[in-house]
Design a protein around this motif. Structure first.
Motif, PDB file in Angstrom:
ATOM      1  N   PRO A 188       0.830  -1.199   0.000  1.00  0.00           N
ATOM      2  CA  PRO A 188       0.000   0.000   0.000  1.00  0.00           C
ATOM      3  C   PRO A 188       0.870   1.257   0.000  1.00  0.00           C
ATOM      4  CG  PRO A 188       0.007  -1.038   2.167  1.00  0.00           C
ATOM      5  CD  PRO A 188       0.746  -1.946   1.262  1.00  0.00           C
ATOM      6  N   ASN A 189       0.261   2.414  -0.146  1.00  0.00           N
ATOM      7  CA  ASN A 189       1.012   3.667  -0.113  1.00  0.00           C
ATOM      8  C   ASN A 189       1.770   3.788   1.192  1.00  0.00           C
ATOM      9  OD1 ASN A 189       0.398   4.767  -2.595  1.00  0.00           O
ATOM     10  ND2 ASN A 189      -1.586   5.502  -1.879  1.00  0.00           N
ATOM     11  N   GLY A 190       3.002   4.202   1.108  1.00  0.00           N
ATOM     12  CA  GLY A 190       3.801   4.391   2.321  1.00  0.00           C
ATOM     13  C   GLY A 190       4.451   3.120   2.819  1.00  0.00           C
ATOM     14  N   ALA A 191       4.362   2.038   2.052  1.00  0.00           N
ATOM     15  CA  ALA A 191       4.931   0.765   2.504  1.00  0.00           C
ATOM     16  C   ALA A 191       6.457   0.782   2.453  1.00  0.00           C
ATOM     17  CB  ALA A 191       4.397  -0.374   1.651  1.00  0.00           C
ATOM     18  N   GLY A 192       7.009   1.585   1.565  1.00  0.00           N
ATOM     19  CA  GLY A 192       8.470   1.649   1.452  1.00  0.00           C
ATOM     20  C   GLY A 192       8.976   1.225   0.086  1.00  0.00           C
ATOM     21  N   LYS A 193       8.096   1.162  -0.903  1.00  0.00           N
ATOM     22  CA  LYS A 193       8.512   0.714  -2.239  1.00  0.00           C
ATOM     23  C   LYS A 193       9.458   1.729  -2.872  1.00  0.00           C
ATOM     24  CE  LYS A 193       4.222   0.670  -3.743  1.00  0.00           C
ATOM     25  NZ  LYS A 193       3.430   1.126  -2.582  1.00  0.00           N
ATOM     26  N   THR A 194       9.046   2.991  -2.862  1.00  0.00           N
ATOM     27  CA  THR A 194       9.899   4.014  -3.466  1.00  0.00           C
ATOM     28  C   THR A 194      11.212   4.133  -2.706  1.00  0.00           C
ATOM     29  OG1 THR A 194       7.965   5.195  -4.257  1.00  0.00           O
ATOM     30  CG2 THR A 194       9.992   6.453  -4.118  1.00  0.00           C
TER      31      THR A 194
END
Ligand SMILES: Nc1ncnc2c1ncn2[C@@H]1O[C@H](COP(=O)(O)OP(=O)(O)O)[C@@H](O)[C@H]1O
Ligand SMILES: [Mg+2]
Lengths: 259, 249
Positions: free
Chosen positions: B45-51
């Motif tokens: 989800p958004n903010g998971a740390g992918k970027t």
């Protein structure tokens, strides 16, 4: 080296595609032309005075161009997020800094060459004298001085968050050195300790940009500077350029650039 | 099979700039291993740390702890980026350049010989359908065209590994279709693709393997069909289970 040149190439491309660069250019050219066309005075003093104003204009315009374009480079890359695809390529941050420096310095060279060409043609056509080597010395020394300024501003641009802040501080620092740098030691003599030692230290630490200002050899028709002195001045400037670029790299290397 | 992308106990803390120095833990000991030829879906989800993971892989952010390697080269070495192509989540390119100048510039950073670069530029512009606009400054491009220019620049070095950060977010259905087609084609050419997404439908159809990240921790990793068999449901439901989504009563 090819990578550094490629980065420098983009800096130059951006400059000649921007309008505001031309504004200053045209303005200075116009004023130089106007002053040159004032032909009614056959008075030596006035002719010399006009030359002085022209050269002062060249100095100020070149400084403004150098400082404003350099200050923008890295902040704009970050703000427009172009830094991310750039650093995703096999380039080091040192190459980015060097490329930016080179781009700005070469761009300034173009501006200076045009300015001096204008000036040379106008005063040459009035006086029927062509001291080309003298102009070359003045141009060369001014250009090496601007290398120090550009490296300083580049260093400032990785420290200060706002380019405006950086421009203001660098502009006053450079003006301060140009106007006061040479007198700092005499001022120091009249001071009590510890101000005296501090001023002396400052005198020895700052890059003495005023040494590169040889407008007088053109204005007063003084003899050429010995070439050895030119060489020494160039080496002196190179040391400061390396120091400032190295400092800029040290800071930039550790910068967290989160997308 | 050789490892193309590897992270070991990757931990990233963002420190705020203010005096409080609050620490934001974005990754908590991430271990990833992607082998050659895989299409790897990096979900969360958004903010998971992918970027953040991408940022480390590209050297933008230094990990607080742990290491990351691309082609067995530490990501701190610029040469690790010689064989990768990267498409950022959102980026603007030099607006005053035309797309062909942009690609030429990037090609020179990879030290691609001039002639070779020109033929690649022709091919890529055809692929992303920007041939008609190749001499226009990027300033005049629409958003979709800029995205496609981005895809072209990610492919300029004929990379063996592609890092795509949410490549289809913000695209219209047609644009998505194109990106998916390109990913599939690259897979056929034997390239490795590592891409983050939260579009589970598309992940299901094109990925060999997926990892699901939640609050900086790797929750699940495995082949798409294995996961579906293990949890007896489709990928979307696996995802919702992993992120502990509670349906409202
Ligand atoms: N530059 C930053 N400074 C501080 N915190 C950040 C920064 N970038 C991301 N974060 C935080 O790190 C966590 C992971 O973010 P991110 O990697 O962008 O997630 P994703 O890409 O999966 O949506 C989030 O909690 C986010 O707030
Ligand atoms: Mg993201």
């Amino acid at each position: 080296m090819n990578k550094i040149l490629a980065i420098a190439g983009v800096v130059i491309k951006e400059l000649y595609r921007r309008k505001d660069f031309y504004v200053l250019f045209v303005l200075t050219a116009l004023i130089t032309l106007l002053l040159g066309s004032v032909n009614f005075f056959h008075d030596d003093r006035i002719a010399r005075y006009l030359k002085e104003i022209c050269l002062l204009l060249i100095w100020i315009s070149a400084l403004v161009i150098a400082i404003t374009t350099t200050a923008r480079q890295i902040p704009a890359e970050r703000e427009n997020r172009t830094i991310f695809p750039l650093l995703a390529k096999p380039v080091t941050r040192a190459q980015v800094i060097t490329g930016k420096f080179l781009g700005c310095w070469l761009a300034v060279a173009v501006a200076l060459a045009v300015f001096y060409l204008f000036f040379g043609v106008i005063s040459g056509s009035r006086e029927h004298a062509w001291p080309v080597l003298k102009y070359f010395q003045a141009l060369w020394l001014q250009w090496t001085m601007l290398a120090v300024v550009i490296a300083l501003v580049l260093f400032g641009s990785v420290i200060f968050t706002s380019p405006a802040e950086n421009v203001t501080i660098c502009f006053f620092a450079v003006l301060g050195i140009l106007l006061l740098g040479g007198h700092l030691n005499t001022v120091a003599l009249g001071q009590k300790e510890p101000a005296r030692t501090m001023l002396y230290t400052l005198y020895f630490l700052i890059p003495h940009l005023e040494w590169f200002d040889v407008r007088d050899i053109i204005i007063y028709d003084w003899p050429r500077i010995p070439w050895l002195d030119c060489l020494l001045a160039t080496l002196y400037a190179a040391v400061y350029v390396v120091v400032f670029l190295f400092a800029a790299w040290l800071v930039f290397r550790r910068k967290v650039l989160a997308t | 099979m050789s490892s193309i992308l590897r992270t070991e106990d990757l931990r990233v803390e963002y420190r705020s700039r203010d005096l409080k120095q609050t620490v934001n833990l974005a990754l908590k000991g991430l271990n990833l291993n992607v082998s050659a030829g895989e299409v790897f879906g990096f979900l969360g989800p958004n903010g998971a740390g992918k970027t953040t993971t991408m940022n480390v892989l590209l050297g933008y952010v230094k990990p607080t702890e742990g290491t990351a390697h691309l082609f067995d080269v530490d990501v701190r070495e610029p040469i690790a980026r010689q064989r990768i192509g990267y498409l950022p989540e959102l980026t603007y390119y030099y607006k005053f350049l035309t797309v062909e100048e942009l690609l030429r510039f990037y090609a020179s950073l990879f030290e691609i010989p001039k002639l070779e670069a020109e033929s690649r530029i022709d091919r890529l512009l055809k692929l992303v359908e920007l041939e008609h606009a190749r001499r226009q400054p990027i300033r005049t491009y629409s958003k979709g065209m800029q995205q496609r220019a981005g895809l072209a620049q990610a492919l300029i070095n004929n990379p063996d590994l592609l890092l795509l950060d949410e490549p289809t977010s913000g695209l219209d259905p047609l644009g998505r279709m194109k990106v998916r087609e390109i990913i599939r084609r690259l897979k056929e050419e034997g390239k490795t693709v590592f891409f983050s997404s939260h579009e589970l439908g598309e992940v299901e159809t094109i990925c060999d393997r997926v990892a699901i990240l939640h609050q900086g921790e790797l929750k699940v990793e495995g082949r798409v069909d294995d996961l579906m068999a293990r949890y007896h449901c489709n990928l979307e439901q696996v995802f919702l289970k992993v992120v502990e989504y509670q349906p409202q009563p």
